[in-house]
Design a protein around this motif. Sequence first.
Motif, PDB file in Angstrom:
ATOM      1  N   THR A 110       0.845  -1.105  -0.423  1.00 28.25           N
ATOM      2  CA  THR A 110       0.304  -0.430  -0.217  1.00 28.25           C
ATOM      3  C   THR A 110       0.644   0.863   0.064  1.00 28.25           C
ATOM      4  O   THR A 110       1.662   1.864   1.083  1.00 28.25           O
TER       5      THR A 110
ATOM      6  N   ASP B  92       0.503   4.880  -0.338  1.00 23.18           N
ATOM      7  CA  ASP B  92       0.028   5.460   0.843  1.00 23.18           C
ATOM      8  C   ASP B  92       0.684   5.536   1.913  1.00 23.18           C
ATOM      9  O   ASP B  92       0.530   6.405   3.263  1.00 23.18           O
ATOM     10  N   ASP B  93       1.263   4.369   3.106  1.00 24.59           N
ATOM     11  CA  ASP B  93       1.431   3.744   4.513  1.00 24.59           C
ATOM     12  C   ASP B  93       3.204   3.334   4.162  1.00 24.59           C
ATOM     13  O   ASP B  93       3.833   2.935   5.286  1.00 24.59           O
ATOM     14  N   TYR B  94       3.729   4.160   2.921  1.00 27.04           N
ATOM     15  CA  TYR B  94       5.410   4.162   3.308  1.00 27.04           C
ATOM     16  C   TYR B  94       6.241   5.379   2.458  1.00 27.04           C
ATOM     17  O   TYR B  94       5.299   6.071   1.486  1.00 27.04           O
ATOM     18  N   ALA B  95       7.124   5.693   3.253  1.00 31.93           N
ATOM     19  CA  ALA B  95       7.712   6.846   2.738  1.00 31.93           C
ATOM     20  C   ALA B  95       8.815   5.873   1.622  1.00 31.93           C
ATOM     21  O   ALA B  95       9.191   4.717   1.644  1.00 31.93           O
TER      22      ALA B  95
ATOM     23  N   SER C  42       7.128  11.091   2.562  1.00 32.24           N
ATOM     24  CA  SER C  42       6.093  10.900   3.067  1.00 32.24           C
ATOM     25  C   SER C  42       5.192  10.837   1.610  1.00 32.24           C
ATOM     26  O   SER C  42       4.478  12.028   1.791  1.00 32.24           O
ATOM     27  N   ASN C  43       4.339   9.510   1.574  1.00 37.82           N
ATOM     28  CA  ASN C  43       3.564   9.303   0.782  1.00 37.82           C
ATOM     29  C   ASN C  43       2.423   9.465   1.056  1.00 37.82           C
ATOM     30  O   ASN C  43       1.257   9.753   1.024  1.00 37.82           O
ATOM     31  N   SER C  44       2.507  10.208   2.364  1.00 34.73           N
ATOM     32  CA  SER C  44       0.890   9.864   3.312  1.00 34.73           C
ATOM     33  C   SER C  44       0.541  11.290   4.241  1.00 34.73           C
ATOM     34  O   SER C  44       0.320  11.865   3.350  1.00 34.73           O
ATOM     35  N   ASP C  45       2.292  12.055   4.239  1.00 36.58           N
ATOM     36  CA  ASP C  45       2.040  13.451   3.981  1.00 36.58           C
ATOM     37  C   ASP C  45       2.332  14.327   3.199  1.00 36.58           C
ATOM     38  O   ASP C  45       2.803  15.812   3.242  1.00 36.58           O
TER      39      ASP C  45
ATOM     40  N   ASN D 124       1.585   9.114  -6.235  1.00 36.57           N
ATOM     41  CA  ASN D 124      -0.024   8.121  -5.432  1.00 36.57           C
ATOM     42  C   ASN D 124      -0.753   7.234  -6.360  1.00 36.57           C
ATOM     43  O   ASN D 124      -0.480   5.852  -6.634  1.00 36.57           O
TER      44      ASN D 124
ATOM     45  N   LEU E 178       5.491   3.434   7.374  1.00 38.25           N
ATOM     46  CA  LEU E 178       4.815   4.467   8.425  1.00 38.25           C
ATOM     47  C   LEU E 178       3.792   4.206   9.266  1.00 38.25           C
ATOM     48  O   LEU E 178       3.727   2.921   9.011  1.00 38.25           O
TER      49      LEU E 178
ATOM     50  N   SER F 229       7.407   8.332  11.544  1.00 39.70           N
ATOM     51  CA  SER F 229       6.725   9.099  10.600  1.00 39.70           C
ATOM     52  C   SER F 229       6.741  10.251   9.857  1.00 39.70           C
ATOM     53  O   SER F 229       8.526  10.108   9.804  1.00 39.70           O
TER      54      SER F 229
END
Length: 129
Positions: A28, A30-33, A52-55, A74, A101, A106
């Motif tokens: 997934t 989005d759960d990773y940098a 970071s693919n999250s933020d 993404n 992450l 984070s």
Amino acid sequence: EVQLVESGGGLVQAGGSLRLSCAASAFTFDDYAIGWFRQAPGKEREGVSSISNSDGSTYYADSVKGRFTISSNNDKNTVYLQLNSLKPEDTGIYYCAAALLGPWRSGAVGGNQNEYDYWGQGTQVTVSS
């Protein structure tokens, strides 16, 4: 099986540009940098940049600030590293890596390779003077 595949390396003259790609599969995104590292002949591997693919937060090593730009698509599970104003000292094998992450980790994660869980095989960048 998690896979990270780098591409885009090559031979370029000093002052030139390249764009590296890191295509990820089987996790997934989005759960990773995603981080980029490089290793020059006879030297230790060093962190170059991460995102970071999250933020969307980013990290750059001082040696590449203002010259390299990291970005992430993404939808395509791909991270790019734009290399501009290349110098001979940028020569090396460039690796991308993925860091999961969570509460323990984070943001962009940064240049500590021990924080990363998966690695690609690398792509060669050679900058001639």
